[in-house]
Design an enzyme around this catalytic site. Structure first.
Site, PDB file in Angstrom:
ATOM      1  N   LYS A   1       2.854  -4.066  -9.085  1.00  7.98           N
ATOM      2  CA  LYS A   1       4.285  -4.198  -8.792  1.00  7.98           C
ATOM      3  C   LYS A   1       4.523  -4.550  -7.323  1.00  7.98           C
ATOM      4  CE  LYS A   1       5.168   0.060  -9.869  1.00  7.98           C
ATOM      5  NZ  LYS A   1       3.812   0.510 -10.258  1.00  7.98           N
TER       6      LYS A   1
ATOM      7  N   ARG B   1      12.278   5.282 -11.958  1.00  6.73           N
ATOM      8  CA  ARG B   1      11.057   5.754 -12.599  1.00  6.73           C
ATOM      9  C   ARG B   1      11.346   6.754 -13.708  1.00  6.73           C
ATOM     10  NH1 ARG B   1       7.275   4.777  -8.190  1.00  6.73           N
ATOM     11  NH2 ARG B   1       5.150   5.098  -8.867  1.00  6.73           N
TER      12      ARG B   1
ATOM     13  N   ARG C   1      -8.093  -0.079  -4.180  1.00  4.97           N
ATOM     14  CA  ARG C   1      -6.878  -0.385  -3.418  1.00  4.97           C
ATOM     15  C   ARG C   1      -6.997   0.126  -1.978  1.00  4.97           C
ATOM     16  NH1 ARG C   1      -0.841   0.735  -5.455  1.00  4.97           N
ATOM     17  NH2 ARG C   1      -1.482   2.894  -5.788  1.00  4.97           N
TER      18      ARG C   1
ATOM     19  N   ARG D   1      -5.299   5.517  -0.176  1.00  4.64           N
ATOM     20  CA  ARG D   1      -4.214   6.496  -0.284  1.00  4.64           C
ATOM     21  C   ARG D   1      -4.716   7.813  -0.856  1.00  4.64           C
ATOM     22  NH1 ARG D   1       0.625   3.279  -3.175  1.00  4.64           N
ATOM     23  NH2 ARG D   1       0.707   5.253  -4.292  1.00  4.64           N
TER      24      ARG D   1
ATOM     25  N   ARG E   1      -1.157  10.560 -12.645  1.00  9.95           N
ATOM     26  CA  ARG E   1      -0.039   9.630 -12.454  1.00  9.95           C
ATOM     27  C   ARG E   1       0.171   8.761 -13.683  1.00  9.95           C
ATOM     28  NH1 ARG E   1      -1.930   6.868  -7.252  1.00  9.95           N
ATOM     29  NH2 ARG E   1      -0.054   5.608  -7.413  1.00  9.95           N
TER      30      ARG E   1
HETATM   31  P1  ADP Z   1       1.538  -1.004  -7.780  1.00 11.12           P
HETATM   32  O1  ADP Z   1       2.556  -1.320  -6.714  1.00 11.12           O
HETATM   33  O2  ADP Z   1       2.002  -1.362  -9.150  1.00 11.12           O
HETATM   34  O3  ADP Z   1       1.044   0.401  -7.694  1.00 11.12           O
HETATM   35  P2  ADP Z   1      -0.286  -2.726  -6.253  1.00 11.12           P
HETATM   36  O4  ADP Z   1       0.496  -3.976  -6.050  1.00 11.12           O
HETATM   37  O5  ADP Z   1      -0.460  -1.825  -5.095  1.00 11.12           O
HETATM   38  O6  ADP Z   1       0.266  -1.928  -7.524  1.00 11.12           O
HETATM   39  O7  ADP Z   1      -1.727  -3.150  -6.811  1.00 11.12           O
HETATM   40  C1  ADP Z   1      -2.730  -2.152  -7.141  1.00 11.12           C
HETATM   41  C2  ADP Z   1      -4.124  -2.666  -6.687  1.00 11.12           C
HETATM   42  O8  ADP Z   1      -4.514  -3.785  -7.495  1.00 11.12           O
HETATM   43  C3  ADP Z   1      -4.167  -3.174  -5.246  1.00 11.12           C
HETATM   44  O9  ADP Z   1      -5.438  -2.890  -4.724  1.00 11.12           O
HETATM   45  C4  ADP Z   1      -3.930  -4.673  -5.376  1.00 11.12           C
HETATM   46  O10 ADP Z   1      -4.506  -5.386  -4.288  1.00 11.12           O
HETATM   47  C5  ADP Z   1      -4.664  -4.973  -6.687  1.00 11.12           C
HETATM   48  N1  ADP Z   1      -4.049  -6.061  -7.475  1.00 11.12           N
HETATM   49  C6  ADP Z   1      -2.735  -6.402  -7.551  1.00 11.12           C
HETATM   50  N2  ADP Z   1      -2.546  -7.444  -8.399  1.00 11.12           N
HETATM   51  C7  ADP Z   1      -3.772  -7.749  -8.889  1.00 11.12           C
HETATM   52  C8  ADP Z   1      -4.249  -8.734  -9.829  1.00 11.12           C
HETATM   53  N3  ADP Z   1      -3.404  -9.575 -10.454  1.00 11.12           N
HETATM   54  N4  ADP Z   1      -5.575  -8.749 -10.093  1.00 11.12           N
HETATM   55  C9  ADP Z   1      -6.419  -7.871  -9.493  1.00 11.12           C
HETATM   56  N5  ADP Z   1      -6.044  -6.933  -8.605  1.00 11.12           N
HETATM   57  C10 ADP Z   1      -4.734  -6.856  -8.304  1.00 11.12           C
HETATM   58  P1  ADP Z   2       2.424   3.417  -7.457  1.00 15.31           P
HETATM   59  O1  ADP Z   2       3.317   2.349  -7.936  1.00 15.31           O
HETATM   60  O2  ADP Z   2       1.105   2.901  -6.993  1.00 15.31           O
HETATM   61  O3  ADP Z   2       2.323   4.560  -8.400  1.00 15.31           O
HETATM   62  P2  ADP Z   2       4.324   4.239  -5.392  1.00 15.31           P
HETATM   63  O4  ADP Z   2       3.986   3.901  -4.008  1.00 15.31           O
HETATM   64  O5  ADP Z   2       5.406   3.501  -6.072  1.00 15.31           O
HETATM   65  O6  ADP Z   2       2.963   4.164  -6.180  1.00 15.31           O
HETATM   66  O7  ADP Z   2       4.674   5.785  -5.484  1.00 15.31           O
HETATM   67  C1  ADP Z   2       3.832   6.783  -4.949  1.00 15.31           C
HETATM   68  C2  ADP Z   2       4.409   8.156  -5.278  1.00 15.31           C
HETATM   69  O8  ADP Z   2       5.699   8.299  -4.667  1.00 15.31           O
HETATM   70  C3  ADP Z   2       4.651   8.420  -6.765  1.00 15.31           C
HETATM   71  O9  ADP Z   2       3.483   8.879  -7.431  1.00 15.31           O
HETATM   72  C4  ADP Z   2       5.756   9.483  -6.687  1.00 15.31           C
HETATM   73  O10 ADP Z   2       5.217  10.756  -6.358  1.00 15.31           O
HETATM   74  C5  ADP Z   2       6.593   9.026  -5.504  1.00 15.31           C
HETATM   75  N1  ADP Z   2       7.703   8.143  -5.928  1.00 15.31           N
HETATM   76  C6  ADP Z   2       7.894   6.846  -5.583  1.00 15.31           C
HETATM   77  N2  ADP Z   2       9.012   6.355  -6.134  1.00 15.31           N
HETATM   78  C7  ADP Z   2       9.565   7.365  -6.853  1.00 15.31           C
HETATM   79  C8  ADP Z   2      10.721   7.501  -7.676  1.00 15.31           C
HETATM   80  N3  ADP Z   2      11.566   6.468  -7.891  1.00 15.31           N
HETATM   81  N4  ADP Z   2      10.946   8.708  -8.262  1.00 15.31           N
HETATM   82  C9  ADP Z   2      10.122   9.739  -8.067  1.00 15.31           C
HETATM   83  N5  ADP Z   2       9.020   9.695  -7.337  1.00 15.31           N
HETATM   84  C10 ADP Z   2       8.724   8.521  -6.716  1.00 15.31           C
END
Ligand code: ADP
Ligand code: ADP
Ligand code: ZN
Length: 214
Positions: A13, A88, A127, A160, A171
């Site tokens: 995302k 979320r 990541r 992280r 998660r």
């Molecule tokens: P989210 O915001 O949904 O948690 P991220 O954008 O941080 O996800 O992506 C999660 C991990 O996967 C990161 O290490 C990112 O660089 C990698 N990643 C993102 N898109 C792709 C893809 N299309 N193919 C492989 N790895 C990806």
């Molecule tokens: P990812 O997409 O990789 O799970 P985020 O960076 O979006 O990670 O979120 C990391 C953490 O921050 C989540 O696991 C949660 O604890 C908190 N968080 C982020 N956005 C929200 C939300 N909209 N509501 C509740 N918790 C949130």
């Protein structure tokens, strides 16, 4: 254009939201980045959020809703925004809709980046995140130019705390229970767009652009 990114943790995302924000010149609003910035600065909000984040749990709705509703009313959001990590939960989505309705406004697209759980665990362990600018890399798939250093701002990249495999599993459970129902919610509102997030980063982006247009 007002866009929401949906998908499991690690689906990509944030990666796609940044590209959308650049292409359409709209702000990328990541609630995770906002919490991490608050944790780094040691604010009250950051202290509260950290206790939940470290356990892989969602931060309570009341700590996040007002923050986002205020943010989307700022001047730079006039032409749109891409929300990443919010909503979320169903109550968060309902609160956002209610607030937008008052402003005579609505979400145009909810983009669901679909990636199966098996792929997620592997992605998360690779990541690396920049706490300076929020950029995200992957040690194999999307490496930075210099190992351990952010291409954009030159700061150090970190794993992280909540990307450890045990916490990622938690998660994912939380995602299936509390966030996945949003797919139905936005389908019913006729704004859902699904993309296959297992493709490579550029292909996923092209698929999203096809949906959004121009
Ligand atoms: P989210 O915001 O949904 O948690 P991220 O954008 O941080 O996800 O992506 C999660 C991990 O996967 C990161 O290490 C990112 O660089 C990698 N990643 C993102 N898109 C792709 C893809 N299309 N193919 C492989 N790895 C990806
Ligand atoms: P990812 O997409 O990789 O799970 P985020 O960076 O979006 O990670 O979120 C990391 C953490 O921050 C989540 O696991 C949660 O604890 C908190 N968080 C982020 N956005 C929200 C939300 N909209 N509501 C509740 N918790 C949130
Ligand atoms: Zn950076």
């Amino acid at each position: 254009m007002k866009i929401i990114m949906l998908g499991a943790p690690g689906a990509g995302k944030g990666t796609q939201a940044k590209k959308i924000a650049d292409k359409y010149s709209i702000p990328h609003i990541s609630t995770g980045d906002i919490f991490r910035a608050n944790i780094k600065e040691g604010t009250e909000l950051g202290k509260k959020a950290k206790t939940y984040m470290d356990q892989g749990l969602l931060v309570p709705d009341d700590l996040v809703v007002d923050l986002v509703v205020d943010r989307v009313q700022q001047d730079d959001c006039k032409n749109g925004y891409v929300l990443d990590g919010f909503p979320r939960t169903i109550p968060q989505a309902e609160s956002l809709d209610a607030a937008l309705e008052k402003l005579n406004d609505k979400i145009d697209y909810a983009v669901n980046v679909e990636v199966p759980d098996e792929n997620i665990i592997r992605r998360m362990s690779g990541r690396r995140a920049c706490l300076g600018c929020g950029a995200t890399y992957h040690i194999e798939h999307i490496p930075p130019k210099t190992e351990g250093i952010c291409d954009t701002c030159g700061k150090e990249l970190v794993l992280r705390d909540d990307d450890k495999p045990e916490t990622v599993k938690k998660r994912l459970d939380v995602y299936h229970e509390q966030t996945q129902p949003l797919i139905d919610y936005y389908t019913k509102k006729n704004v859902l767009a699904e993309v296959d997030g297992t493709k490579d980063m550029e292909e996923v982006f092209q698929d999203i652009v096809k949906v959004l247009g121009a």
